[in-house]
Design an enzyme around this catalytic site. Structure first.
Site, PDB file in Angstrom:
ATOM      1  N   LYS A   1       1.110  -0.747   0.455  1.00 34.05           N
ATOM      2  CA  LYS A   1      -0.079   0.170   0.127  1.00 34.05           C
ATOM      3  C   LYS A   1       0.652   1.402  -0.066  1.00 34.05           C
ATOM      4  O   LYS A   1       0.451   2.471  -0.775  1.00 34.05           O
ATOM      5  CB  LYS A   1      -1.113   0.277   0.950  1.00 34.05           C
ATOM      6  CG  LYS A   1      -1.407  -1.488   1.653  1.00 34.05           C
ATOM      7  CD  LYS A   1      -2.436  -1.332   0.076  1.00 34.05           C
ATOM      8  CE  LYS A   1      -3.815  -2.123   0.480  1.00 34.05           C
ATOM      9  NZ  LYS A   1      -4.292  -3.787   1.038  1.00 34.05           N
TER      10      LYS A   1
HETATM   11  C1  LIG Z   1      -4.283  -4.765   0.745  1.00 33.47           C
HETATM   12  C2  LIG Z   1      -3.526  -5.546   0.547  1.00 33.47           C
HETATM   13  C3  LIG Z   1      -3.729  -7.047  -0.551  1.00 33.47           C
HETATM   14  C4  LIG Z   1      -4.784  -6.600  -1.374  1.00 33.47           C
HETATM   15  O1  LIG Z   1      -4.709  -5.782  -2.467  1.00 33.47           O
HETATM   16  P1  LIG Z   1      -6.082  -5.181  -2.952  1.00 33.47           P
HETATM   17  O2  LIG Z   1      -5.617  -3.789  -4.584  1.00 33.47           O
HETATM   18  O3  LIG Z   1      -7.017  -4.784  -2.411  1.00 33.47           O
HETATM   19  O4  LIG Z   1      -6.823  -6.710  -4.577  1.00 33.47           O
HETATM   20  C5  LIG Z   1      -3.556  -8.144  -0.428  1.00 33.47           C
HETATM   21  N1  LIG Z   1      -2.012  -8.572   0.092  1.00 33.47           N
HETATM   22  C6  LIG Z   1      -1.495  -7.656   1.630  1.00 33.47           C
HETATM   23  C7  LIG Z   1      -0.587  -7.430   2.404  1.00 33.47           C
HETATM   24  C8  LIG Z   1      -2.254  -5.931   1.109  1.00 33.47           C
HETATM   25  O5  LIG Z   1      -2.303  -5.085   2.261  1.00 33.47           O
END
Ligand SMILES: *Cc1c(COP(=O)(O)O)cnc(C)c1O
Length: 703
Positions: free
Chosen positions: A283
């Protein structure tokens, strides 16, 4: 604009035909007529520096409209002349590889580059490029051996790109859309979600050729992502500003010179390590950039002095990444709702210890409740009014429904591919497969866009855990939430039953059929399910396949990989790895798994997988100690080391009741507002006091 030999004059001539405009050459048509002498003479009499100044002054006399102007190689060196040209002009940078320029200059026997006398051509080019990169509006990445015709086409494509974004629920026809007032990049970043509850989608999708990709191979992640992102419509965001934002964003990473490394897990399976940012999940890669794009957007709309409130629901990682991204600015407060017990203790500590303009609330419920509460608040006109009037904040969105958060994710897949090429694992043009542990469908959608742009991606694999509603949907075309409830798993960040970005994917797979999108999501809202017809299912399957992985398999993957390689995967990456291996069995392509988090964020799952016991009431410090005792070749993450020693600053807990949550939010906003007013008061008082003193001194002096 470009160095000598970049093709300015010949590209200008072809552009003139294509766009039906006259050309004007600063060197041949302008300077000599203004000066009344030849350029060579001028250079001989004035010397380098004097010449540049005279050239800039002469350039300020250019008075042209609807004209293709080709600059001299040195024009951009002096701001004055460029500022004049850019007032009504678009500066196009023909970015030709330096090796190619050197070769062409030798061929043309160019001997008149200002400043060349003392330094080698390569040095001059490097310096010039920095200057070009400060002023261009549009870069054309000139591929090796490109014809003038092709370069001109790329210029037209980029200069005329459609800047509009439409909602996935806007049912107007193209003709009607042409009449509508429309949103551009800045509008959609500021608004987040469209008023009709749809998601914004760009009208223009760029493409990139293999030979252009070849030019990205030697570059850093920052430079690669700049060249990808600037292809997209970004209103009038200057590329030079975007460049600064990108560098600033990744300066917070563990190693800014190695932001997004690719490493081999085993055999043909690779991990794109997306977790080196300040909060240790992927993120951060977007959320260190989005706040800067957001600030640029509010500047563009003249609202840079207003406050914007970000309310986010999190299954763990979005929360801390938003708190570190937006929450550290003074005019973008962040409120995070997370399910109590639904996130890992490390994730919880990351959030509850985060200072800044922030408020973190744990809710005694699951992620979907938090998400729907946030949506309700966001979509309530009454609450918007109250927040505006009583607390002086507008509402904005930091989830991946915001294009400003989604679009920085597109370069990741390019990074994986370019690293494979750079290390010689594949030749340019050969395919790789990609597998992404998926929750809200944001990260994988970046991969879909990359593929659409021309990146040689074979399979794109969506990996789910037991909450495998996407698996069912992508294999049967039936999206059915009835009778399903969220299962808690070791990979909580993908415990999601309504992936919000699925809507953008469906919009794409239906050739932008907003009518269908409306009817499906309306039906989902009222009846909990929808089906897509066979042709749409087929279209989806062209782009993505899907697999899922249970808890045991996830933990077995972590321990198996650890035993064989001494590396530790986080549980999400383990889900991805398990699914990737199955989905790509027997294929030759290298598989890249998105490593979406650092393993130390999920100690309980990792310790369980590695058969290490942990007392039920272990403190975070104990957990951390236990984790650090594991011998592994995966480096620990800097930011996690001291968690447990940090102070908990957020302790608010709410029942799953919207009113109670709104009350807490308003408490935070009121306190924040009175703080701000107090500060303002104190500042006024201080000012008054100093004025008084000044006055007294003055009176004293007079007396
Ligand atoms: C947010 C997240 C995901 C999923 O990502 P999306 O874009 O919502 O599909 C997968 N793994 C981790 C560790 C995350 O923080």
């Amino acid at each position: 604009m470009g160095p000598p030999g970049s093709g300015k004059t010949s590209v200008a001539a072809v552009l003139a035909q294509k766009l039906n405009m006259p050309t004007y050459d600063i060197d041949n048509d302008h300077l000599e007529s203004v000066w009344g002498t030849t350029v060579a003479d001028k250079l001989a009499t004035l010397g380098d520096e004097g010449f540049l100044k005279a050239e800039a002054e002469a350039t300020c006399f250019v008075d042209k409209q609807d004209t293709i102007i080709s600059l001299t190689g040195s024009n951009p060196l002096v701001p004055k002349g460029m500022e004049h040209l850019k007032k009504n002009g678009i500066a196009v940078f023909l970015d030709v590889a330096h090796g190619e320029i050197v070769r062409r200059c030798e061929e043309m026997k160019v001997d008149r580059i200002v400043g060349q006398a003392s330094s080698p051509l390569a040095d001059i080019l490097a310096k010039r490029t920095q200057i070009y990169e400060n002023v261009y509006d549009v870069r054309v990445l000139v591929e090796e051996g490109a014809t003038v015709e092709k370069i001109a086409d790329q210029v037209v494509d980029q200069v005329n790109k459609d800047q509009r974004f439409f909602s996935t629920r806007n049912c107007a026809s193209d003709a009607e859309k042409a009449q509508q007032s429309t949103e551009n990049f800045f509008d959609v970043v500021q608004q987040g979600l469209s008023n009709d509850r749809g998601l914004y989608y760009p009208e223009y999708l760029p493409s990139i050729s293999l030979k252009q990709l070849e030019r990205l191979v030697p570059l850093s992640y920052q430079e690669r992502s700049l060249r990808i992102l600037e292809l997209f419509p970004t209103a009038n965001l200057q590329p030079a500003d975007l460049r600064k934002m990108i560098y600033k964003a990744y300066s917070t990473f563990q190693d800014p010179n190695n932001v997004l490394p690719l490493s081999c897990i085993e055999d043909n399976v690779h991990q794109l390590e997306e977790y080196h940012g300040p909060t240790a999940s992927f993120k951060d890669l977007a959320l260190q950039l989005t706040p800067q794009l957001f600030t640029a957007s509010t500047k563009a709309s003249g609202m840079e002095n207003d406050d914007f409130l970000f309310i986010v629901a999190t299954s763990g990682d979005t929360g801390s990444a938003c708190l570190h991204g937006f929450g550290q600015n003074s005019n973008t407060p962040v409120i995070v709702l997370y399910p109590k017990g639904g996130v890992s203790p490390v994730q919880e500590a990351q959030m509850t210890s985060c200072e800044g303009d922030t408020c973190v609330i744990s809710v005694n419920s699951d992620f979907d409740f938090c998400q729907s509460t946030v949506k309700d608040i966001f979509n309530s006109p009454e609450l918007r009014k109250i927040f505006r009037k009583d607390h002086a904040v507008h509402m904005a969105s930091g989830n991946s429904i915001n294009w400003g958060r989604l679009f920085p994710q597109i370069p990741y897949t390019f990074q994986a591919y370019l690293e494979l090429v750079k290390s010689g694992r594949i030749q340019m043009g050969e395919e790789m497969d990609l597998c992404v542990p998926t929750g809200n469908f944001g990260n994988i959608l970046g991969g879909v866009f990359a593929k659409k742009m021309g990146l040689p991606v074979g399979k794109l694999v969506v990996a789910c855990n037991e909450n495998n509603i996407l698996y069912d949907f992508l294999t049967t075309g039936k999206f059915d939430a009835r009778g399903r409830s969220l299962v808690k798993t070791p990979s909580p960040s993908i415990d999601i039953l309504l992936p919000s970005n699925l809507e953008r994917f469906l919009y794409f797979c239906t050739d932008k059929n907003a009518g269908m999108i409306n009817s499906w999501f309306d039906q989902h809202a009222t009846q909990g399910y929808f089906d897509v017809p066979a042709d749409v299912l087929e279209r989806m399957s062209e782009d993505v396949t899907c697999g899922w992985c249970g808890e045991d398999e996830c933990l077995e993957t972590i321990s198996g990989i650890y035993d064989r390689t001494n590396l530790i995967l986080d549980p999400h990456t383990a889900v991805g790895t398990h699914v990737a291996k199955k989905a790509c069995e027997g294929r030759q392509n290298p598989i890249v798994v998105a490593g979406t988090a650092h393993f130390s964020k999920f100690p309980t799952a990792v310790l369980r997988a590695l058969n290490k016991s942990l007392p039920y009431d272990a403190s975070l410090m104990d957990v951390n100690k236990k984790m650090h005792a594991i011998k592994t070749d995966t480096a620990f993450h800097n930011s996690i080391k001291n968690l447990g020693k940090t102070k908990v600053v957020h302790k608010v807990n709410c029942e799953p009741d919207k009113e109670a949550i709104v009350t807490e939010i308003r408490k935070f906003l009121s306190a924040r507002r009175s703080n701000a007013l107090e500060l303002e008061n104190a500042a006024l008082k201080a000012e008054l006091a100093s004025m008084k003193q000044g006055l007294q001194t003055l009176l004293h002096a007079k007396a």
